[in-house]
Design an enzyme around this catalytic site. Structure first.
Site, mmCIF file in Angstrom:
data_model
loop_
_atom_site.group_PDB
_atom_site.id
_atom_site.type_symbol
_atom_site.label_atom_id
_atom_site.label_comp_id
_atom_site.label_asym_id
_atom_site.label_seq_id
_atom_site.Cartn_x
_atom_site.Cartn_y
_atom_site.Cartn_z
ATOM 1 N N SER A 104 0.840 -1.190 0.000
ATOM 2 C CA SER A 104 0.000 0.000 0.000
ATOM 3 C C SER A 104 0.884 1.252 0.000
ATOM 4 O O SER A 104 1.691 1.429 -0.907
ATOM 5 C CB SER A 104 -0.972 -0.049 1.180
ATOM 6 O OG SER A 104 -1.978 0.929 1.050
ATOM 7 N N HIS A 158 -7.946 -5.054 -1.044
ATOM 8 C CA HIS A 158 -6.701 -4.419 -0.639
ATOM 9 C C HIS A 158 -6.244 -4.925 0.730
ATOM 10 O O HIS A 158 -6.987 -4.884 1.703
ATOM 11 C CB HIS A 158 -6.920 -2.905 -0.591
ATOM 12 C CG HIS A 158 -5.696 -2.099 -0.347
ATOM 13 N ND1 HIS A 158 -4.704 -1.930 -1.291
ATOM 14 C CD2 HIS A 158 -5.284 -1.398 0.742
ATOM 15 C CE1 HIS A 158 -3.761 -1.158 -0.808
ATOM 16 N NE2 HIS A 158 -4.077 -0.819 0.429
ATOM 17 N N GLU A 215 -8.864 -4.431 -5.556
ATOM 18 C CA GLU A 215 -8.281 -3.478 -4.611
ATOM 19 C C GLU A 215 -9.314 -2.508 -4.051
ATOM 20 O O GLU A 215 -9.262 -2.122 -2.889
ATOM 21 C CB GLU A 215 -7.167 -2.682 -5.306
ATOM 22 C CG GLU A 215 -5.945 -3.491 -5.691
ATOM 23 C CD GLU A 215 -5.020 -3.750 -4.521
ATOM 24 O OE1 GLU A 215 -5.297 -3.264 -3.407
ATOM 25 O OE2 GLU A 215 -4.012 -4.451 -4.723
#
Length: 534
Positions: free
Chosen positions: A199, A426, A332
């Site tokens: 991330s 995600h 995501e």
């Protein structure tokens, strides 16, 4: 090495600044909370990290240092609800196998959290599952977050009191220098360092690859679910800084002596941390609607530490030409709702992006995401692909012309995540990759089945990461990526290879975001960073 005596690692180690004493935890030796730079407060707030302040005696390195100031409590990844946060946060942790006979590859993990939250205390920062293999020395660290690390206040600096750009990124470079100078004393090989992150940590990895000062400090890189485009030009970051100062000046958390002063520099350098964080939350909440597709806490192209946008550096071969693994998760964008609603997935934000895109690309994009913007699944995937998947693919396209690249997509989702519509969203790979199936959230998402297959997918992923860190090679059946085949490893219940997965989506994005393409001829202009996809 046969016939070589395997020696126990000493717990007392000399490092930059003094001596530290670690702890033995089963088959692992750990050293925690070691300063790698001076505490960045007072006159050092908003400055580049200064050298470590030496200490006398032996530093107890059995406990983690304070986390960077932040507002979010980090329950999700195994951190206690309440932990110490302080501007004095620039510390590093090292873990190594308790016995060994030669220098090991080093893996340096950069935590995520949107550059506003997270720390090296999380299970990903501890990395026991990597160290217990006996194949690596594992490093994690804290760096400045939020307004203290990722807003651009340079315009407020003076000759007497300068303000530096990119404090958080500068912390990361300083940490890599510390590793280069010290890791050999912990059994690591300073010439064999792999940087990886997820991330915002993935963004840090791709940005470091385009940071000249980081050259030679790491040999390989892994970027998980990175948003490589989330780096902005100085005009935009100056506007965010000005907006932040306006918010901060109205803060009820300021003391009378600070609030009454008219000097913006004094306001920034003397404001309590809580006031800075509160003002940052207001700015963060506004940004996704006022600047669709952008995130205000991010590196800036400052012309100094970061001379150009990373995607331009990758495109033109000026990024560090080292092997790279890069990839994203299947969906995501499905988790970015409510409190973390930062992606361009609402109707107004999507409309804003369409207004900036060539008209001829609109039809192809709507075909790629049926029902956009009203269909929630398509809107989620549009936002996630905009922020993470497409810029990662473009970066892989560019870098593969200059260095070996391997691309993956993590598709495995336990049954519960499929039922609630999140799928492989995600961050979902992190529990499996770090073998932390004991974390409450990991137990919850596998409560309806899939636990064994989920853990096995993470184990295979971890093996790829370890093999890559050793010598840059991965399994023979995972070919290098290029712009022709675009071979991608799909990590699922049963791993497989796909060439150019989601080809129709990729082609739609190429039309929709044409700003970064390969130059045609020597006279081709390099676009300004502010025009890049974010």
């Amino acid at each position: 090495m046969s016939g070589t005596l395997r020696r126990e690692r000493p717990l007392r180690v000399a490092v930059t600044g003094g001596e530290v004493l670690g702890v033995r935890e089963g088959a692992v030796c750990a050293w925690r909370g070691i300063p790698y730079a001076a505490p960045p407060f007072g006159e050092l707030r908003f400055r580049a990290p200064a050298p470590v302040v030496p200490w006398s005696g032996v530093l107890d390195a059995s406990r983690f240092g304070s986390i960077a100031p932040q507002t979010l409590r980090r329950r999700m990844r195994g951190v206690p609800a309440v932990v110490a946060a302080d501007e004095d946060c620039l510390t590093v942790n090292v873990q190594a196998p308790a016995v060994g006979e030669h220098a090991l590859p080093v893996m340096v993990f950069i935590h995520g959290g949107g550059y506003s939250a997270g720390s090296s205390r999380e299970f990903s920062g501890q990395g026991q599952s990597f160290v217990l293999t006996g194949r690596t020395v594992y490093v994690s660290f804290n760096y400045r977050l939020g307004p203290l690390g990722y807003l651009d206040f340079r315009r407020y600096g003076t000759g007497e009191r300068p303000v530096d750009g990119n404090p958080g990124l500068r912390d990361q470079v300083a940490l890599l220098r510390w590793v280069h100078e010290n890791i050999g004393r912990f059994g690591g090989d300073p010439a064999n360092v792999t940087v990886f992150g997820e991330s915002a940590g993935g963004n840090a990895v791709t940005t470091l690859l385009a940071t000249p000062a980081a050259g030679g400090l790491f040999a390989r890189a892994i970027a998980q679910s990175a948003p490589p485009g989330a780096v902005y030009g100085p005009e935009l970051t100056a506007a965010w800084a000005e907006e932040f100062v306006g918010i901060l000046r109205k803060s009820p958390l300021l003391g009378d002596d600070v609030a009454s002063g008219g000097d913006d520099l004094r306001l920034l350098t003397h404001a309590p941390v809580d006031a800075l964080l509160a003002a940052s939350l207001v700015l963060q909440a506004r940004t996704p609607d006022e600047y669709p597709g952008m995130f205000c806490l991010a590196p800036v192209v400052d012309g100094d530490l970061l001379p150009e946008h990373p995607l331009v550096a990758f495109r033109d071969g000026r990024a560090h030409r080292i092997p790279l693994i890069i990839g994203t998760n299947e969906r995501e964008g499905s988790i970015f709702h409510g409190r973390v609603d930062i992606l361009p997935r609402t109707a107004s934000r999507i409309a804003a992006l369409f207004s900036r895109a060539p008209v001829g690309s609109h039809k192809r994009m709507r075909q790629a995401y049926p029902g956009l913007p009203s269909a929630r699944r398509s809107a989620d995937d549009f936002g996630g692909d905009y922020g993470f998947w497409f810029p990662s693919i473009r970066l892989a396209d560019f870098h593969s012309a200059f260095a070996p690249v391997h691309v993956y997509r993590f598709d495995f989702a336990p049954r519960l995540l499929k039922l609630v519509g999140l799928d492989a969203t995600h961050g979902v790979e992190m529990f499996a990759l770090f073998d932390r199936m004991d974390v409450p959230l990991a137990r919850a998402i596998t409560s309806l089945g899939g636990r064994e297959a989920y853990a096995a997918a993470g184990e295979r992923m971890r093996e790829h990461w370890l093999a890559f860190a050793e010598d840059g090679r991965v399994a023979a059946d995972w070919p290098t990526y290029d712009e022709h085949a675009r071979s991608t490893l799909i990590i699922a219940g049963q791993d497989r290879l796909e060439n150019d997965p989601r080809r129709a989506r990729r082609r739609a994005w190429m039309l929709f975001l044409p700003q970064v393409q390969r130059p045609v001829g020597r006279a081709a202009a390099v676009p300004r960073p502010a025009t890049l996809p974010h």
